[in-house]
Design a protein around this motif. Sequence first.
Motif, PDB file in Angstrom:
ATOM      1  N   MET A   1       0.839  -1.192   0.000  1.00 41.21           N
ATOM      2  CA  MET A   1       0.000   0.000   0.000  1.00 41.21           C
ATOM      3  C   MET A   1       0.887   1.260   0.000  1.00 41.21           C
ATOM      4  N   THR A   2       0.540   2.257  -0.850  1.00 41.91           N
ATOM      5  CA  THR A   2       1.347   3.478  -0.825  1.00 41.91           C
ATOM      6  C   THR A   2       1.040   4.273   0.441  1.00 41.91           C
ATOM      7  N   GLN A   3       2.047   4.874   0.985  1.00 44.78           N
ATOM      8  CA  GLN A   3       1.862   5.638   2.223  1.00 44.78           C
ATOM      9  C   GLN A   3       1.243   6.994   1.919  1.00 44.78           C
ATOM     10  N   THR A   4       0.419   7.508   2.812  1.00 40.25           N
ATOM     11  CA  THR A   4      -0.158   8.849   2.637  1.00 40.25           C
ATOM     12  C   THR A   4       0.952   9.885   2.767  1.00 40.25           C
ATOM     13  N   ILE A   5       1.774   9.694   3.802  1.00 39.15           N
ATOM     14  CA  ILE A   5       2.956  10.551   3.962  1.00 39.15           C
ATOM     15  C   ILE A   5       4.176   9.644   4.065  1.00 39.15           C
ATOM     16  N   PRO A   6       5.025   9.640   3.044  1.00 38.14           N
ATOM     17  CA  PRO A   6       6.218   8.782   3.127  1.00 38.14           C
ATOM     18  C   PRO A   6       7.198   9.283   4.191  1.00 38.14           C
ATOM     19  N   LYS A   7       8.178   8.428   4.517  1.00 42.91           N
ATOM     20  CA  LYS A   7       9.103   8.786   5.603  1.00 42.91           C
ATOM     21  C   LYS A   7      10.035   9.931   5.235  1.00 42.91           C
ATOM     22  N   THR A   8      10.333  10.042   3.964  1.00 43.43           N
ATOM     23  CA  THR A   8      11.143  11.192   3.519  1.00 43.43           C
ATOM     24  C   THR A   8      10.465  11.802   2.294  1.00 43.43           C
ATOM     25  N   ALA A   9      10.852  13.020   1.962  1.00 39.95           N
ATOM     26  CA  ALA A   9      10.259  13.693   0.797  1.00 39.95           C
ATOM     27  C   ALA A   9      10.612  12.942  -0.479  1.00 39.95           C
ATOM     28  N   THR A  10       9.633  12.760  -1.322  1.00 41.26           N
ATOM     29  CA  THR A  10       9.881  12.038  -2.580  1.00 41.26           C
ATOM     30  C   THR A  10       9.431  12.823  -3.810  1.00 41.26           C
ATOM     31  N   ASP A  11       8.818  13.977  -3.596  1.00 40.43           N
ATOM     32  CA  ASP A  11       8.313  14.751  -4.742  1.00 40.43           C
ATOM     33  C   ASP A  11       9.459  15.538  -5.368  1.00 40.43           C
ATOM     34  N   PRO A  12       9.920  15.137  -6.558  1.00 40.92           N
ATOM     35  CA  PRO A  12      11.087  15.834  -7.131  1.00 40.92           C
ATOM     36  C   PRO A  12      10.795  17.283  -7.507  1.00 40.92           C
ATOM     37  N   ALA A  13       9.524  17.630  -7.607  1.00 38.69           N
ATOM     38  CA  ALA A  13       9.196  19.006  -8.004  1.00 38.69           C
ATOM     39  C   ALA A  13       9.050  19.940  -6.801  1.00 38.69           C
ATOM     40  N   GLY A  14       8.948  19.391  -5.597  1.00 41.07           N
ATOM     41  CA  GLY A  14       8.690  20.228  -4.426  1.00 41.07           C
ATOM     42  C   GLY A  14       9.848  21.196  -4.150  1.00 41.07           C
ATOM     43  N   PHE A  15       9.571  22.472  -4.083  1.00 44.81           N
ATOM     44  CA  PHE A  15      10.565  23.520  -3.757  1.00 44.81           C
ATOM     45  C   PHE A  15      11.797  23.455  -4.672  1.00 44.81           C
ATOM     46  N   ARG A  16      11.613  22.940  -5.865  1.00 41.89           N
ATOM     47  CA  ARG A  16      12.778  22.830  -6.755  1.00 41.89           C
ATOM     48  C   ARG A  16      12.988  24.153  -7.489  1.00 41.89           C
ATOM     49  N   THR A  17      14.170  24.704  -7.359  1.00 47.64           N
ATOM     50  CA  THR A  17      14.513  25.943  -8.075  1.00 47.64           C
ATOM     51  C   THR A  17      15.875  25.722  -8.745  1.00 47.64           C
ATOM     52  N   PRO A  18      15.872  25.051  -9.889  1.00 48.10           N
ATOM     53  CA  PRO A  18      17.160  24.705 -10.499  1.00 48.10           C
ATOM     54  C   PRO A  18      18.011  25.929 -10.812  1.00 48.10           C
ATOM     55  N   SER A  19      19.318  25.763 -10.625  1.00 42.72           N
ATOM     56  CA  SER A  19      20.259  26.866 -10.830  1.00 42.72           C
ATOM     57  C   SER A  19      21.275  26.486 -11.893  1.00 42.72           C
ATOM     58  N   LEU A  20      21.622  27.461 -12.712  1.00 42.07           N
ATOM     59  CA  LEU A  20      22.667  27.266 -13.717  1.00 42.07           C
ATOM     60  C   LEU A  20      23.827  28.192 -13.379  1.00 42.07           C
ATOM     61  N   PHE A  21      25.053  27.701 -13.551  1.00 39.19           N
ATOM     62  CA  PHE A  21      26.249  28.439 -13.127  1.00 39.19           C
ATOM     63  C   PHE A  21      27.079  28.878 -14.335  1.00 39.19           C
ATOM     64  N   TYR A  22      27.649  30.088 -14.187  1.00 42.72           N
ATOM     65  CA  TYR A  22      28.364  30.739 -15.298  1.00 42.72           C
ATOM     66  C   TYR A  22      29.611  31.445 -14.769  1.00 42.72           C
ATOM     67  N   GLY A  23      30.383  32.020 -15.704  1.00 41.54           N
ATOM     68  CA  GLY A  23      31.548  32.801 -15.304  1.00 41.54           C
ATOM     69  C   GLY A  23      31.173  34.120 -14.648  1.00 41.54           C
ATOM     70  N   ALA A  24      29.976  34.645 -14.963  1.00 40.12           N
ATOM     71  CA  ALA A  24      29.503  35.911 -14.390  1.00 40.12           C
ATOM     72  C   ALA A  24      27.985  35.949 -14.526  1.00 40.12           C
ATOM     73  N   ALA A  25      27.354  36.809 -13.716  1.00 43.45           N
ATOM     74  CA  ALA A  25      25.896  36.915 -13.759  1.00 43.45           C
ATOM     75  C   ALA A  25      25.416  37.336 -15.148  1.00 43.45           C
ATOM     76  N   ARG A  26      26.142  38.277 -15.760  1.00 49.37           N
ATOM     77  CA  ARG A  26      25.682  38.795 -17.049  1.00 49.37           C
ATOM     78  C   ARG A  26      25.661  37.704 -18.128  1.00 49.37           C
ATOM     79  N   GLU A  27      26.573  36.717 -17.985  1.00 47.79           N
ATOM     80  CA  GLU A  27      26.608  35.600 -18.948  1.00 47.79           C
ATOM     81  C   GLU A  27      25.317  34.771 -18.825  1.00 47.79           C
ATOM     82  N   GLY A  28      24.901  34.541 -17.576  1.00 45.26           N
ATOM     83  CA  GLY A  28      23.669  33.781 -17.343  1.00 45.26           C
ATOM     84  C   GLY A  28      22.443  34.545 -17.796  1.00 45.26           C
ATOM     85  N   MET A  29      22.473  35.854 -17.594  1.00 42.74           N
ATOM     86  CA  MET A  29      21.338  36.682 -18.017  1.00 42.74           C
ATOM     87  C   MET A  29      21.213  36.651 -19.541  1.00 42.74           C
TER      88      MET A  29
END
Length: 335
Positions: free
Chosen positions: A1-29
């Motif tokens: 049976m699937t748990q209503t609340i699992p023991k650890t977080a399993t939702d890969p989308a929860g609070f996800r804010t992916p970041s990309l890294f560059y030599g400078a901010a302006r390069e990323g912009m």
Amino acid sequence: MTQTIPKTATDPAGFRTPSLFYGAAREGMRDLLAQPQVWRGERRDILLPAFIGWSANEGSGVFDPVTELGLDPGFYDLTEDLAVDLPALKARLDERRYDVVVVIHYFGRTERAIGRIRELTDRHGALLLEDLAHAWFTHALGGPAGRTGEVALYSLHKMLPMPDARGGMVTYRDPARITGQRETEPAFSRHLLDHDAVGIARRRQENFRALTALLRALPERGRAFELMWPELHDDDAPQTLPVRILGAGRENRDHVYAAMNRDGFGMVSLYHTLIEHLRDRPTMADLARHIINFPVHQDVTPKDYPALVGSFRRALGSLPEQAQAGGSLHLTAPR
Ligand SMILES: Cc1ncc(COP(=O)(O)O)c(C=O)c1O
């Protein structure tokens, strides 16, 4: 049976804010703004705040990608302490031209109207890009800076001792906005984890508050200089401490800058020269002639304060435009 609340977080989308890294901010912009998906039509109109500087050595940070990509910039006014002038922003948005709106959290101070600005940009279907080039540690303190816009821009080399003084990051609240972007410096991510961000934020706050108290008590305050931001909010970690040097032109400020740097104190003037588009805006041009920023970064400690303030007072004692006896430098002190 699937748990209503699992023991650890399993939702890969929860609070996800992916970041990309560059030599400078302006390069990323630039990488973001080069994506065709950002723009709704043929035109590429971007709305920016009216205080953006330029220097021969460093170019213009946030404006470089606009020039390089041939975008069409518009500008909204700021108040004289660098907060967004909301009616001015609203008027520009009512022109219905802009697909991207940039808000800068100047010198690490949170733009307090950011929530209201997000409502306005949503109403106009524009992407809100928060510029946190000066505000990584403010973000780390948990307030709205970097949590309200769709995309956030960070300059790592301005905040941390990065290798070769390089490093920038772009963070996305919606991973679907990462279309064709390509980060160039993924290994820079570890520098963020290898530093105690909250500890650094607290040190910067302590430096800002202590120096502000020392500067506030100086007899030259009101005659030769004014504090720009007398109070620091609990969720702001400053990049620098800005003050206005009084004087009719830029000579007094330039004098303080040169004298203190000669003494070994890393003062900067952000921004001493505005990009060409903004030079005819009196309030911002006036600020550019008078602003100077004290260092309050994590390497500064209380034992540095007396020498720093002493150097400032010596510089004020030999200003080219001297105060009239008993009077103040007539001038452009803000009300
Ligand atoms: C407000 C602001 N945004 C963006 C940038 C660009 O940062 P970077 O030097 O990492 O490209 C700068 C600095 O030039 C800046 O002052």
